[in-house]
Design an enzyme around this catalytic site. Structure first.
Site, PDB file in Angstrom:
ATOM      1  N   SER A 147       0.818  -1.208   0.000  1.00 28.54           N
ATOM      2  CA  SER A 147       0.000   0.000   0.000  1.00 28.54           C
ATOM      3  C   SER A 147       0.855   1.263   0.000  1.00 28.54           C
ATOM      4  O   SER A 147       1.979   1.279   0.533  1.00 28.54           O
ATOM      5  CB  SER A 147      -0.894   0.010   1.243  1.00 28.54           C
ATOM      6  OG  SER A 147      -1.580   1.236   1.391  1.00 28.54           O
ATOM      7  N   TYR A 160      -1.812  -0.201  10.109  1.00 33.19           N
ATOM      8  CA  TYR A 160      -1.871  -0.642   8.713  1.00 33.19           C
ATOM      9  C   TYR A 160      -0.628  -0.225   7.944  1.00 33.19           C
ATOM     10  O   TYR A 160       0.017  -1.039   7.254  1.00 33.19           O
ATOM     11  CB  TYR A 160      -3.114  -0.048   8.056  1.00 33.19           C
ATOM     12  CG  TYR A 160      -3.275  -0.393   6.599  1.00 33.19           C
ATOM     13  CD1 TYR A 160      -3.620  -1.683   6.203  1.00 33.19           C
ATOM     14  CD2 TYR A 160      -3.119   0.577   5.609  1.00 33.19           C
ATOM     15  CE1 TYR A 160      -3.787  -1.996   4.864  1.00 33.19           C
ATOM     16  CE2 TYR A 160      -3.288   0.273   4.271  1.00 33.19           C
ATOM     17  CZ  TYR A 160      -3.622  -1.023   3.902  1.00 33.19           C
ATOM     18  OH  TYR A 160      -3.777  -1.322   2.573  1.00 33.19           O
ATOM     19  N   LYS A 164       2.194  -2.632   6.281  1.00 26.86           N
ATOM     20  CA  LYS A 164       2.448  -2.627   4.843  1.00 26.86           C
ATOM     21  C   LYS A 164       3.889  -2.206   4.538  1.00 26.86           C
ATOM     22  O   LYS A 164       4.498  -2.691   3.573  1.00 26.86           O
ATOM     23  CB  LYS A 164       1.459  -1.708   4.125  1.00 26.86           C
ATOM     24  CG  LYS A 164       0.037  -2.257   4.066  1.00 26.86           C
ATOM     25  CD  LYS A 164      -0.045  -3.618   3.392  1.00 26.86           C
ATOM     26  CE  LYS A 164      -1.483  -4.027   3.109  1.00 26.86           C
ATOM     27  NZ  LYS A 164      -1.581  -5.401   2.538  1.00 26.86           N
TER      28      LYS A 164
END
Length: 263
Positions: A147, A160, A164
């Site tokens: 991401s 998150y 990532k």
């Protein structure tokens, strides 16, 4: 013909999180390019719909309904590919994610869960897949779905984004460990119009803000990520390993502002 380099005829792929969104689009793209595909997610009816699209493309689909947060279950997909189709050539580690939270609401356990869901799953499946890949012509390709959040700072995404970011570096490390026989690459995706983001993209104000934070002025489509995955998995990307392909509309900052205030 240059387009022949994008063909993966008679190869076998595993795609995780394949019931919808990026995973579904990627599974169908690989089938349209000639591969049989093992697809896995939690929701069987979604997988059946994707399997129908794979079969409409003239290829075979094998459904494995599973909770892919279970590392044994995700590792088992390599054996399922061998049992169903006799080989394994391509792995797309798409499963992952984490809900946005403010920094002080992000517990150490939330950080651990994000790492396990986004990194440990990819490691478990790839580790199980490599011996199967080497049984046939001795090569393979792994594509990780990372991401934009793994390389830029934005509020609310510390779990998150950190996970990532770890997946991005795992990609480089795994590529070094597995070269020259297995290529490992990743796609750093921006905001993509999937059902998981419907609540965001259907809000006119939030959609406008995302578009304003994106140089290309729009939200991406799952098929645009699927095209990149096919490129990296196919002979067209055969001289690429340990690299991160950024498919994010040109973004250099977080596209989604969660509106979290200063402390």
């Amino acid at each position: 013909m240059i387009l022949d380099r994008f063909r993966i005829d008679e190869q076998v792929a595993v795609v995780t999180g394949a019931g919808r969104g990026i995973g579904a689009a990627t599974a169908v793209a690989l089938a349209e390019a000639g591969a049989d595909v093992v697809i896995s997610a939690r929701t069987e009816d979604q997988l059946e719909a994707v399997a129908g699209r794979i079969e409409a493309a003239g290829r075979r689909a094998h459904i494995v309904t599973a909770d892919l947060s279970d590392l044994d279950a995700v590792a088992g997909l390599a054996g399922a590919a061998k049992e169903a189709f006799g080989r394994l050539d391509i792995v797309v580690n798409n499963v992952g994610g984490s809900m946005p939270r403010a920094f002080l609401d992000t517990t150490p356990n939330a950080m651990t869960r994000a790492f396990e869901w986004n990194v440990s799953t990819a490691h478990a499946l790839t580790r199980a897949a490599v011996p199967v890949m080497l049984e046939n012509d001795g090569t393979g390709a792994v594509v990780n779905i990372s991401s934009l959040s793994g390389r830029v700072g934005s509020r609310g995404f510390i779990a998150y984004g950190t996970a990532k970011g770890a997946l991005t570096h795992w990609t480089r490390m795994a590529a070094a460990d597995l070269s020259p026989r297995v290529r490992v690459n990743a796609i750093a995706v921006g905001t993509i119009a999937t059902s998981a983001l419907e609540m965001v993209t259907e809000d006119e104000g939030m959609r406008t803000a995302i578009e304003g934070n994106t140089p290309l002025g729009r939200i991406g489509e799952p098929e645009e990520i699927a095209s990149a995955a096919l490129f990296l998995a196919s002979p067209a990307g055969g001289y690429i390993s340990g690299k991160i392909l950024e498919v994010d509309g040109g973004a250099e900052k977080g596209q989604l502002d969660m509106g979290m205030p200063d402390l």
